[in-house]
Design a protein around this motif. Structure first.
Motif, short mmCIF file in Angstrom:
data_model
loop_
_atom_site.label_atom_id
_atom_site.label_comp_id
_atom_site.label_asym_id
_atom_site.label_seq_id
_atom_site.Cartn_x
_atom_site.Cartn_y
_atom_site.Cartn_z
N PRO A 1 -2.16 13.41 0.73
CA PRO A 1 -1.43 13.41 -0.55
C PRO A 1 -1.28 12.01 -1.16
O PRO A 1 -1.19 11.87 -2.37
CB PRO A 1 -0.06 14.00 -0.19
N ASP A 2 -1.25 10.97 -0.30
CA ASP A 2 -1.18 9.58 -0.79
C ASP A 2 -1.71 8.64 0.29
O ASP A 2 -2.02 9.08 1.40
CB ASP A 2 0.24 9.19 -1.21
N ILE A 3 -1.84 7.36 -0.02
CA ILE A 3 -2.44 6.41 0.92
C ILE A 3 -1.58 6.18 2.15
O ILE A 3 -2.09 5.89 3.22
CB ILE A 3 -2.78 5.06 0.24
N TYR A 4 -0.27 6.34 2.02
CA TYR A 4 0.62 6.10 3.17
C TYR A 4 0.53 7.23 4.19
O TYR A 4 0.73 7.01 5.38
CB TYR A 4 2.06 5.91 2.69
N ALA A 5 0.23 8.45 3.74
CA ALA A 5 0.11 9.60 4.63
C ALA A 5 -1.12 9.48 5.54
O ALA A 5 -1.17 10.11 6.59
CB ALA A 5 0.03 10.89 3.82
N GLY B 1 5.45 -2.16 4.98
CA GLY B 1 5.66 -3.46 4.34
C GLY B 1 4.57 -3.83 3.35
O GLY B 1 4.71 -4.81 2.63
N TRP B 2 3.48 -3.07 3.30
CA TRP B 2 2.42 -3.36 2.34
C TRP B 2 2.89 -2.89 0.97
O TRP B 2 3.35 -1.76 0.80
CB TRP B 2 1.13 -2.64 2.71
N THR B 3 2.78 -3.76 -0.02
CA THR B 3 3.11 -3.39 -1.40
C THR B 3 1.97 -3.85 -2.30
O THR B 3 1.43 -4.94 -2.12
CB THR B 3 4.42 -4.05 -1.88
N PRO B 4 1.57 -3.01 -3.24
CA PRO B 4 0.47 -3.39 -4.13
C PRO B 4 0.85 -4.51 -5.08
O PRO B 4 2.01 -4.63 -5.48
CB PRO B 4 0.16 -2.10 -4.89
N ILE C 1 -9.86 0.13 -5.18
CA ILE C 1 -9.56 -1.03 -4.35
C ILE C 1 -8.25 -1.61 -4.87
O ILE C 1 -8.16 -2.01 -6.03
CB ILE C 1 -10.68 -2.10 -4.42
N LYS C 2 -7.22 -1.60 -3.99
CA LYS C 2 -5.91 -2.12 -4.36
C LYS C 2 -5.59 -3.33 -3.51
O LYS C 2 -5.62 -3.26 -2.30
CB LYS C 2 -4.82 -1.07 -4.12
N GLN C 3 -5.27 -4.42 -4.18
CA GLN C 3 -4.85 -5.63 -3.47
C GLN C 3 -3.33 -5.58 -3.29
O GLN C 3 -2.62 -5.06 -4.15
CB GLN C 3 -5.24 -6.86 -4.26
N GLY C 4 -2.89 -6.12 -2.17
CA GLY C 4 -1.46 -6.13 -1.90
C GLY C 4 -1.05 -7.39 -1.17
O GLY C 4 -1.86 -8.30 -0.97
N ASN C 5 0.20 -7.42 -0.73
CA ASN C 5 0.73 -8.62 -0.10
C ASN C 5 0.13 -8.89 1.28
O ASN C 5 0.05 -10.03 1.70
CB ASN C 5 2.26 -8.53 -0.01
N LEU C 6 -0.28 -7.87 2.01
CA LEU C 6 -0.81 -8.04 3.37
C LEU C 6 -2.32 -7.87 3.46
O LEU C 6 -2.90 -8.14 4.51
CB LEU C 6 -0.14 -7.04 4.32
N GLY C 7 -2.95 -7.39 2.41
CA GLY C 7 -4.39 -7.16 2.43
C GLY C 7 -4.80 -6.18 1.35
O GLY C 7 -4.05 -5.93 0.40
#
Length: 82
Positions: free
Chosen positions: A7-11, A18-21, A52-58
């Motif tokens: 349903p989403d990337i976290y699932a 702690g990853w945030t886009p 492709i989503k960039q975020g704080n950890l990668g």
């Protein structure tokens, strides 16, 4: 290449806590690989995009259906160079 639908990337379980886009850190484009697109449409018919989503950890790479479901979620941690 078996892909699972979420349903989403976290699932998917590959994105760490702690990853945030980042703002304006998202690229979306059509899926060009015909074999991958065929497999994605086997999971759910309709339009798919490579994201492709960039975020704080990668970065997180995945395929997104027009309904919001995702498949093939992969996390690439940011590498620190000195």
């Amino acid at each position: 290449m078996p892909l699972n639908l979420y349903p989403d990337i976290y699932a998917a379980g590959s994105v760490p806590r702690g990853w945030t886009p980042s703002r304006r850190g998202t690229l979306k484009y059509p899926v060009r690989n015909r074999a991958v697109l065929r497999e994605l449409r086997r999971l759910r018919a309709g339009r798919w995009k490579k994201v492709i989503k960039q975020g704080n950890l990668g970065e997180v790479h995945y395929f997104e259906h027009e309904s919001g479901s995702v498949a093939g979620v992969k996390f690439f941690p940011r590498t620190v160079t000195l």
